[in-house]
Design a protein around this motif. Structure first.
Motif, PDB file in Angstrom:
ATOM      1  N   PHE A  52      -0.109 -59.949  11.725  1.00 42.54           N
ATOM      2  CA  PHE A  52       1.034 -59.564  12.556  1.00 42.54           C
ATOM      3  C   PHE A  52       2.295 -60.322  12.156  1.00 42.54           C
ATOM      4  O   PHE A  52       2.268 -61.536  11.941  1.00 42.54           O
ATOM      5  CB  PHE A  52       0.708 -59.841  14.025  1.00 42.54           C
ATOM      6  CG  PHE A  52       1.879 -59.667  14.954  1.00 42.54           C
ATOM      7  CD1 PHE A  52       2.444 -58.420  15.148  1.00 42.54           C
ATOM      8  CD2 PHE A  52       2.393 -60.754  15.647  1.00 42.54           C
ATOM      9  CE1 PHE A  52       3.508 -58.255  16.024  1.00 42.54           C
ATOM     10  CE2 PHE A  52       3.447 -60.601  16.525  1.00 42.54           C
ATOM     11  CZ  PHE A  52       4.018 -59.349  16.714  1.00 42.54           C
ATOM     12  N   ALA A  53       3.413 -59.589  12.062  1.00 45.88           N
ATOM     13  CA  ALA A  53       4.710 -60.190  11.762  1.00 45.88           C
ATOM     14  C   ALA A  53       5.671 -59.879  12.899  1.00 45.88           C
ATOM     15  O   ALA A  53       5.819 -58.730  13.309  1.00 45.88           O
ATOM     16  CB  ALA A  53       5.265 -59.649  10.445  1.00 45.88           C
ATOM     17  N   LEU A  54       6.315 -60.917  13.407  1.00 44.77           N
ATOM     18  CA  LEU A  54       7.315 -60.780  14.464  1.00 44.77           C
ATOM     19  C   LEU A  54       8.650 -61.251  13.927  1.00 44.77           C
ATOM     20  O   LEU A  54       8.787 -62.407  13.502  1.00 44.77           O
ATOM     21  CB  LEU A  54       6.914 -61.611  15.689  1.00 44.77           C
ATOM     22  CG  LEU A  54       7.935 -61.688  16.827  1.00 44.77           C
ATOM     23  CD1 LEU A  54       8.248 -60.304  17.383  1.00 44.77           C
ATOM     24  CD2 LEU A  54       7.435 -62.597  17.942  1.00 44.77           C
ATOM     25  N   THR A 104       9.647 -46.867  18.173  1.00 50.04           N
ATOM     26  CA  THR A 104      10.694 -47.699  18.746  1.00 50.04           C
ATOM     27  C   THR A 104      10.568 -47.665  20.263  1.00 50.04           C
ATOM     28  O   THR A 104      10.043 -46.710  20.837  1.00 50.04           O
ATOM     29  CB  THR A 104      12.100 -47.218  18.358  1.00 50.04           C
ATOM     30  OG1 THR A 104      12.295 -45.889  18.870  1.00 50.04           O
ATOM     31  CG2 THR A 104      12.288 -47.209  16.846  1.00 50.04           C
ATOM     32  N   CYS A 105      11.051 -48.701  20.901  1.00 53.75           N
ATOM     33  CA  CYS A 105      11.166 -48.679  22.352  1.00 53.75           C
ATOM     34  C   CYS A 105      12.353 -49.537  22.739  1.00 53.75           C
ATOM     35  O   CYS A 105      12.839 -50.364  21.952  1.00 53.75           O
ATOM     36  CB  CYS A 105       9.888 -49.169  23.034  1.00 53.75           C
ATOM     37  SG  CYS A 105       9.548 -50.939  22.854  1.00 53.75           S
ATOM     38  N   THR A 106      12.823 -49.335  23.957  1.00 53.09           N
ATOM     39  CA  THR A 106      13.865 -50.187  24.517  1.00 53.09           C
ATOM     40  C   THR A 106      13.411 -50.658  25.896  1.00 53.09           C
ATOM     41  O   THR A 106      12.652 -49.970  26.589  1.00 53.09           O
ATOM     42  CB  THR A 106      15.211 -49.458  24.649  1.00 53.09           C
ATOM     43  OG1 THR A 106      15.069 -48.340  25.542  1.00 53.09           O
ATOM     44  CG2 THR A 106      15.689 -48.959  23.292  1.00 53.09           C
ATOM     45  N   THR A 125      11.427 -52.240  17.121  1.00 54.72           N
ATOM     46  CA  THR A 125      10.931 -51.321  16.104  1.00 54.72           C
ATOM     47  C   THR A 125       9.584 -51.875  15.667  1.00 54.72           C
ATOM     48  O   THR A 125       9.482 -53.065  15.357  1.00 54.72           O
ATOM     49  CB  THR A 125      11.887 -51.238  14.902  1.00 54.72           C
ATOM     50  OG1 THR A 125      13.171 -50.798  15.360  1.00 54.72           O
ATOM     51  CG2 THR A 125      11.363 -50.248  13.861  1.00 54.72           C
ATOM     52  N   PHE A 126       8.555 -51.050  15.646  1.00 55.58           N
ATOM     53  CA  PHE A 126       7.219 -51.595  15.434  1.00 55.58           C
ATOM     54  C   PHE A 126       6.355 -50.674  14.585  1.00 55.58           C
ATOM     55  O   PHE A 126       6.582 -49.465  14.494  1.00 55.58           O
ATOM     56  CB  PHE A 126       6.521 -51.863  16.774  1.00 55.58           C
ATOM     57  CG  PHE A 126       6.566 -50.694  17.725  1.00 55.58           C
ATOM     58  CD1 PHE A 126       5.707 -49.620  17.590  1.00 55.58           C
ATOM     59  CD2 PHE A 126       7.479 -50.672  18.772  1.00 55.58           C
ATOM     60  CE1 PHE A 126       5.754 -48.545  18.456  1.00 55.58           C
ATOM     61  CE2 PHE A 126       7.534 -49.601  19.646  1.00 55.58           C
ATOM     62  CZ  PHE A 126       6.664 -48.531  19.486  1.00 55.58           C
ATOM     63  N   ASP A 127       5.365 -51.296  13.942  1.00 54.62           N
ATOM     64  CA  ASP A 127       4.273 -50.589  13.276  1.00 54.62           C
ATOM     65  C   ASP A 127       2.991 -50.936  14.022  1.00 54.62           C
ATOM     66  O   ASP A 127       2.784 -52.081  14.444  1.00 54.62           O
ATOM     67  CB  ASP A 127       4.157 -51.021  11.813  1.00 54.62           C
ATOM     68  CG  ASP A 127       5.382 -50.653  10.999  1.00 54.62           C
ATOM     69  OD1 ASP A 127       5.929 -49.566  11.223  1.00 54.62           O
ATOM     70  OD2 ASP A 127       5.788 -51.465  10.147  1.00 54.62           O
ATOM     71  N   VAL A 128       2.128 -49.947  14.163  1.00 56.66           N
ATOM     72  CA  VAL A 128       0.932 -50.079  14.989  1.00 56.66           C
ATOM     73  C   VAL A 128      -0.277 -49.602  14.202  1.00 56.66           C
ATOM     74  O   VAL A 128      -0.184 -48.647  13.415  1.00 56.66           O
ATOM     75  CB  VAL A 128       1.081 -49.242  16.285  1.00 56.66           C
ATOM     76  CG1 VAL A 128      -0.184 -49.281  17.114  1.00 56.66           C
ATOM     77  CG2 VAL A 128       2.268 -49.736  17.091  1.00 56.66           C
ATOM     78  N   VAL A 129      -1.409 -50.257  14.402  1.00 51.61           N
ATOM     79  CA  VAL A 129      -2.684 -49.843  13.811  1.00 51.61           C
ATOM     80  C   VAL A 129      -3.623 -49.430  14.939  1.00 51.61           C
ATOM     81  O   VAL A 129      -3.821 -50.188  15.895  1.00 51.61           O
ATOM     82  CB  VAL A 129      -3.312 -50.989  12.990  1.00 51.61           C
ATOM     83  CG1 VAL A 129      -4.697 -50.588  12.493  1.00 51.61           C
ATOM     84  CG2 VAL A 129      -2.411 -51.360  11.816  1.00 51.61           C
ATOM     85  N   LEU A 142       6.600 -56.191  14.425  1.00 54.73           N
ATOM     86  CA  LEU A 142       7.546 -55.922  15.506  1.00 54.73           C
ATOM     87  C   LEU A 142       8.865 -56.605  15.171  1.00 54.73           C
ATOM     88  O   LEU A 142       8.908 -57.814  14.908  1.00 54.73           O
ATOM     89  CB  LEU A 142       6.993 -56.446  16.839  1.00 54.73           C
ATOM     90  CG  LEU A 142       7.758 -56.054  18.108  1.00 54.73           C
ATOM     91  CD1 LEU A 142       6.804 -56.004  19.297  1.00 54.73           C
ATOM     92  CD2 LEU A 142       8.888 -57.041  18.399  1.00 54.73           C
ATOM     93  N   ARG A 143       9.922 -55.810  15.142  1.00 52.09           N
ATOM     94  CA  ARG A 143      11.274 -56.342  14.925  1.00 52.09           C
ATOM     95  C   ARG A 143      12.057 -56.181  16.228  1.00 52.09           C
ATOM     96  O   ARG A 143      12.146 -55.078  16.777  1.00 52.09           O
ATOM     97  CB  ARG A 143      11.979 -55.613  13.786  1.00 52.09           C
ATOM     98  CG  ARG A 143      13.409 -56.105  13.525  1.00 52.09           C
ATOM     99  CD  ARG A 143      14.075 -55.317  12.405  1.00 52.09           C
ATOM    100  NE  ARG A 143      13.447 -55.600  11.136  1.00 52.09           N
ATOM    101  CZ  ARG A 143      13.777 -56.610  10.340  1.00 52.09           C
ATOM    102  NH1 ARG A 143      14.735 -57.455  10.709  1.00 52.09           N
ATOM    103  NH2 ARG A 143      13.165 -56.789   9.197  1.00 52.09           N
ATOM    104  N   GLU A 144      12.618 -57.266  16.699  1.00 51.66           N
ATOM    105  CA  GLU A 144      13.339 -57.277  17.972  1.00 51.66           C
ATOM    106  C   GLU A 144      14.837 -57.365  17.704  1.00 51.66           C
ATOM    107  O   GLU A 144      15.271 -58.130  16.833  1.00 51.66           O
ATOM    108  CB  GLU A 144      12.868 -58.478  18.790  1.00 51.66           C
ATOM    109  CG  GLU A 144      13.510 -58.623  20.154  1.00 51.66           C
ATOM    110  CD  GLU A 144      13.016 -59.877  20.851  1.00 51.66           C
ATOM    111  OE1 GLU A 144      12.349 -59.755  21.889  1.00 51.66           O
ATOM    112  OE2 GLU A 144      13.300 -60.991  20.335  1.00 51.66           O
ATOM    113  N   HIS A 145      15.637 -56.592  18.440  1.00 51.28           N
ATOM    114  CA  HIS A 145      17.080 -56.706  18.295  1.00 51.28           C
ATOM    115  C   HIS A 145      17.742 -56.481  19.655  1.00 51.28           C
ATOM    116  O   HIS A 145      17.217 -55.760  20.509  1.00 51.28           O
ATOM    117  CB  HIS A 145      17.628 -55.713  17.258  1.00 51.28           C
ATOM    118  CG  HIS A 145      17.377 -54.276  17.590  1.00 51.28           C
ATOM    119  ND1 HIS A 145      16.164 -53.659  17.358  1.00 51.28           N
ATOM    120  CD2 HIS A 145      18.182 -53.326  18.134  1.00 51.28           C
ATOM    121  CE1 HIS A 145      16.228 -52.399  17.733  1.00 51.28           C
ATOM    122  NE2 HIS A 145      17.435 -52.167  18.208  1.00 51.28           N
ATOM    123  N   ILE A 146      18.887 -57.125  19.822  1.00 51.08           N
ATOM    124  CA  ILE A 146      19.650 -56.989  21.064  1.00 51.08           C
ATOM    125  C   ILE A 146      20.622 -55.829  20.918  1.00 51.08           C
ATOM    126  O   ILE A 146      21.433 -55.793  19.993  1.00 51.08           O
ATOM    127  CB  ILE A 146      20.411 -58.287  21.374  1.00 51.08           C
ATOM    128  CG1 ILE A 146      19.416 -59.448  21.572  1.00 51.08           C
ATOM    129  CG2 ILE A 146      21.285 -58.120  22.617  1.00 51.08           C
ATOM    130  CD1 ILE A 146      20.080 -60.805  21.705  1.00 51.08           C
TER     131      ILE A 146
END
Length: 308
Positions: A52-54, A104-106, A125-129, A142-146
């Motif tokens: 997992f990468a955050l 993606t989600c918000t 923005t995420f990748d899921v298995v 998972l990449r997080e942005h404001i």
């Protein structure tokens, strides 16, 4: 051969199952960050892959990490005494392979405490298995942005996210039943009563296992959309939920069926992965009806628009 309405409906139901499972993961993810007293690193680690990468924003007080253990270790440096809240706003998900999804989600994020305070609209923005042998997907990246900062007053989110995680996981177990009733039985309280729409009552685990076996034999593939949600948190860890569901299904004999139901649940906090169900009552507010695939698809699309 040209795509039929039933083909489109089947694809939509599979997509909704992917979403249902991911919602269970996201609400568990949120709730972990909202209650220091009820954090379990082992349970939280189940939500991510080994690699997992955050990726956090550059100004985040917490570091970006790679690897499950590095991520879990980083949580030890999280600011103590902070109160956080998350409210999921939007979710988009696309299957990119047999076991791979991206999306993606918000959510609105609020925090207050001795270290920082404020509110923001946050994007992931995420990748899921989604491994076939596992009930829930795992976050791989998972990449997080404001998106924007806000001035919203703090609104507690922990109980809502705990309840949402339970509801979406429970529904996913009905939409694509497990091989045994074990996962569903694990969600029941030590004592419980389930009152079904035909007024039958289930009070033992054997009763529930038999009911679940009937679902496996007859449900085919289906989905539920929550179209009304009313949660009453309890002071002693017992919460009452009233919700309405819209349901569409393709049965094993390729019939298309729809209905709508109202549920009244009592859920108890346990500190485990999920709450426990102690009282369950379901009533139909629209009859179970066989419809055309075109009509079922229309009901599906209308339910998604109304989803809460």
């Amino acid at each position: 051969m040209p795509e039929t309405s039933q083909d489109r409906l089947r694809a939509a139901l599979i997509h909704s199952l992917d979403e249902q499972r991911l919602r269970a993961v996201l609400h568990r993810w949120y709730s972990f960050y909202e209650n220091e007293a009820n954090r379990n690193l082992t349970h939280h680690g189940e939500l991510v892959t080994d690699d997992f990468a955050l990726v956090r924003p550059p100004d985040s007080p917490l570091p970006s990490t790679t690897g499950r253990q590095a991520y879990l270790d980083s949580l030890a440096t999280a600011h103590p005494g902070q109160y956080n809240s998350h409210q999921l706003q939007t979710l988009q998900l696309t299957r990119t392979g047999a076991a791979a999804l991206t999306g993606t989600c918000t959510h609105t994020f609020q925090t207050h405490g001795p270290h920082l305070g404020g509110a923001a609209l946050i994007g992931y923005t995420f990748d899921v298995v989604q491994e076939p042998h596992e009930r829930l997907p795992r976050l791989a990246r998972l990449r997080e942005h404001i998106i924007e900062t806000r001035q919203d007053p703090f609104q507690e989110g922990y109980i809502t996210n705990r309840t949402r995680a339970f509801a979406h996981y429970w529904l996913s177990l009905l939409e694509r039943p497990a091989d045994t009733a074990g996962p569903l039985l694990a969600l029941l309280d030590d004592t419980f009563i389930m009152t079904m729409s035909d007024e039958r009552t289930l009070t033992t685990r054997d009763d529930v296992a038999a009911w679940y076996a009937d679902i496996r034999a007859t449900a085919g593939i289906s989905t539920h959309h929550i179209t009304a949600w009313n949660l009453t948190p309890g002071r002693r860890g017992t919460h009452r939920l009233v919700m309405e569901l819209r349901w569409q299904s393709i049965t094993p004999d390729r019939q298309t069926v729809t209905t709508a139901t109202r549920h009244r649940w009592t859920l108890r906090e346990t500190g485990d992965r999920y709450l426990r169900l102690s009282d369950f009552h379901v009533a139909r507010i629209r009859p179970l009806a066989r419809v055309t695939a075109h009509e079922a698809l229309g009901d599906y699309e209308d339910a998604r628009t109304s989803a809460r």
